[in-house]
Design an enzyme around this catalytic site. Structure first.
Site, PDB file in Angstrom:
ATOM      1  N   ASP A  27      29.078  72.748  35.370  1.00 27.77           N
ATOM      2  CA  ASP A  27      29.927  71.563  35.331  1.00 27.77           C
ATOM      3  C   ASP A  27      30.402  71.385  36.770  1.00 27.77           C
ATOM      4  OD1 ASP A  27      32.244  69.876  35.329  1.00 27.77           O
ATOM      5  OD2 ASP A  27      32.278  70.097  33.160  1.00 27.77           O
ATOM      6  N   HIS A  28      29.871  70.398  37.463  1.00 25.09           N
ATOM      7  CA  HIS A  28      30.098  70.375  38.919  1.00 25.09           C
ATOM      8  C   HIS A  28      31.566  70.131  39.279  1.00 25.09           C
ATOM      9  CE1 HIS A  28      29.823  65.955  38.733  1.00 25.09           C
ATOM     10  NE2 HIS A  28      30.426  65.951  39.901  1.00 25.09           N
ATOM     11  N   HIS A  52      33.600  67.238  32.222  1.00 25.76           N
ATOM     12  CA  HIS A  52      34.518  67.223  33.368  1.00 25.76           C
ATOM     13  C   HIS A  52      35.995  67.062  32.960  1.00 25.76           C
ATOM     14  CE1 HIS A  52      30.711  66.838  35.216  1.00 25.76           C
ATOM     15  NE2 HIS A  52      30.623  65.531  35.231  1.00 25.76           N
TER      16      HIS A  52
END
Ligand code: BG6
Length: 500
Positions: A194-195, A257
């Protein structure tokens, strides 16, 4: 000149020599992964023997992949100035294997290539496999790697699997994917990306909460009135319409996010910085979210879809006019959600989350809104104190509080105390760089665990299920505005969304 804010900072650990195998040489690899890796090389964060094997359907030699990588590094905004010497060293470690992702032959060739690269570059058998492919091939790749025994670790070498989002499209498919991958891979080898967790400012949430004494005593239902999390984007579909039709805002942003940021804001202090200690706390708070009954979803969630409008003075198309989108699509591009958390800390404190495409600007912010002071002795009303944590852009934190206006009367007025992250100088690295490095270091702290992903899906599924009922009149907000009116009713009447 040295920056006093950076003094005394420890250098990071350097990962073991290893090979990173990237499946998929598309948009993500080109725009994010290769530039992030090159930047790590520039910053001296990689092991000198670090190597990459690209795997894709293209008919490339190693040279062809090197050209692709050079182009990606040179055109990326994330790499800074191109440095020929760094590039020369970096490109020596780039190799390519061509073939389809669902055939054993590709994996047999990959195995051979890995043996060759490992010998030539002395990488000791350590491999990270990164799945930057469409999700439909995650499971087959994981399995075919297993068929060649490529997932097997030894006493002095490791094997890891990094999986891009979306991890499933609902709870059932996420469970199936987890089960499928677990047939060959153990949980400690799996890194789900999950950036947002790679962003410095998201990581700072923990530093801010648990590395200070001034915030945490207030961080509860006694002092906090509500919390808002906003991730607004000005962009529309940018050619991703066909993907987005399936995903919508809930799968694209909220399930991952937004809920990750929520977990970090709402969780209890972890016992230590160990990956599982932190993930245990995130899981606990996700489990404490009060389930939303299907028939009452309308009281807790607002959906929207943008129509045509104006952004930065230019007219822009509506969602239904975007390429790859059905002219009568009911896919939501906006969601506002009210969550309640049923635990000692948060009972009675609503969390309002909103995220959308085609809003007036790109900004991600977490705002902690405090209660009014208990007594009202001033000629005008005290405004609620707000701690605003700016995730991006203009990274920083601001605290809004009341102050006396100079003069005879005791009039109050809001003032702001500001911290800007750029006090540290330019933020180093990229979110992907940080996460790639962590996967090589074997640090899973910033990667959602199986149970986290499944709990997030459980929440999202309930809402999507209720949204199978006819959508409100779509489009219901104009591109370039702050979303449908119903979102103001959701948060109101005594609260309002932050003006960002
Ligand atoms: C991605 C979504 O995961 O995150 C995109 O698929 C979105 O739709 C992007 O634009 C936002 O990321 P960032 O880092 O630009 O806020």
């Amino acid at each position: 000149m040295s920056n006093p804010f950076r003094e005394g900072m420890r250098r990071r650990r350097t990962p073991d020599a290893c090979v990173l195998v990237i499946f998929g040489v598309g948009d993500l690899t080109q725009r994010k992964l290769l530039p992030a890796l090159y930047r790590l090389a520039m910053e001296g964060e990689l092991n000198p023997n670090f190597s990459i094997v690209g795997v894709g359907r293209r008919d490339w030699s190693d040279e062809g992949f090197r050209d692709f990588a050079e182009d990606s590094v040179k055109t990326s905004k994330e790499t800074g100035e191109f440095d020929q010497q760094t590039w020369d060293g970096f490109q020596e470690g780039l190799f390519f294997v061509g073939g389809p992702f669902d055939q054993s032959e590709t994996f047999r060739k990959l195995k051979e290539k890995l043996e060759e690269v490992s010998r030539q570059r002395d990488t000791g058998g350590n491999v990270v496999f990164y799945l930057a492919t469409p999700p439909s091939v995650f499971a087959p790749i994981a399995e075919l790697l297993g068929e060649q025994g490529l997932q097997e670790e030894g006493s002095n070498f490791w094997r890891r699997l990094v999986i891009e989002k979306p991890f499933g499209v609902d709870l059932e498919s996420a469970r199936e994917l987890n089960a499928h991958i677990h047939k060959t891979w153990e949980e400690h080898q799996i890194y789900r990306i999950d950036h947002y967790l790679g962003k410095e400012t998201v990581q700072n949430l923990m530093a801010m909460r648990f590395g200070n004494v001034i915030f945490e005593p207030l961080w509860n239902r006694q002092y906090i009135e509500h919390i808002q999390i906003t991730a607004s984007e000005d962009l529309g579909m940018e050619g991703r319409g066909a993907y987005y039709e399936e995903a919508g805002i809930m799968r694209d942003m909220l399930q991952n996010h937004i809920l990750q940021m929520f977990s970090l804001v709402a969780m209890e202090p972890p016992a230590n910085f160990d990956a599982n200690a932190i993930r245990d706390e995130k899981v606990k708070v996700l489990k404490s979210i009060t389930p939303i009954p299907k028939e009452r979803v309308g009281e807790f969630a607002v959906r929207g879809q943008y129509g045509k409008g104006t952004l930065y003075g230019e007219s822009v198309a509506g969602y239904r006019e975007e390429k790859g989108v059905a002219p009568d699509s009911v896919t939501p591009t906006y969601v506002a959600l009210k969550l309640e958390v049923n635990n000692w800390r948060w009972q009675g404190v609503p969390f309002f989350l909103r995220t959308a495409k085609r809003l007036p600007k790109k900004v991600t912010e977490i705002a902690v809104v405090f209660k009014n002071p208990p007594s009202d002795i001033f000629p005008n009303k005290a405004e609620r104190n707000v701690l605003a944590i700016r995730i991006q852009p203009d990274e920083g934190m601001s605290l809004k509080f009341n102050s006396k206006v100079p003069g005879q009367d005791n009039y109050l007025r809001e003032v702001v105390m500001d911290f800007k992250y750029d006090a540290f100088g330019q933020l180093t690295g990229t979110p992907y760089g940080r996460l790639l490095l962590d996967s090589m270091l074997g640090d899973a702290t910033l990667f959602p665990r199986e149970d986290e992903v499944e709990l997030a899906w459980q929440l999202v599924d309930g809402i999507l299920e209720a949204w199978k009922a006819p959508a409100p009149e779509f489009p219901n907000y104009k591109a370039g505005t702050w979303g449908p009116d119903a979102a103001d009713e959701l948060i109101g009447p005594n609260r309002r969304w932050r003006r960002l």
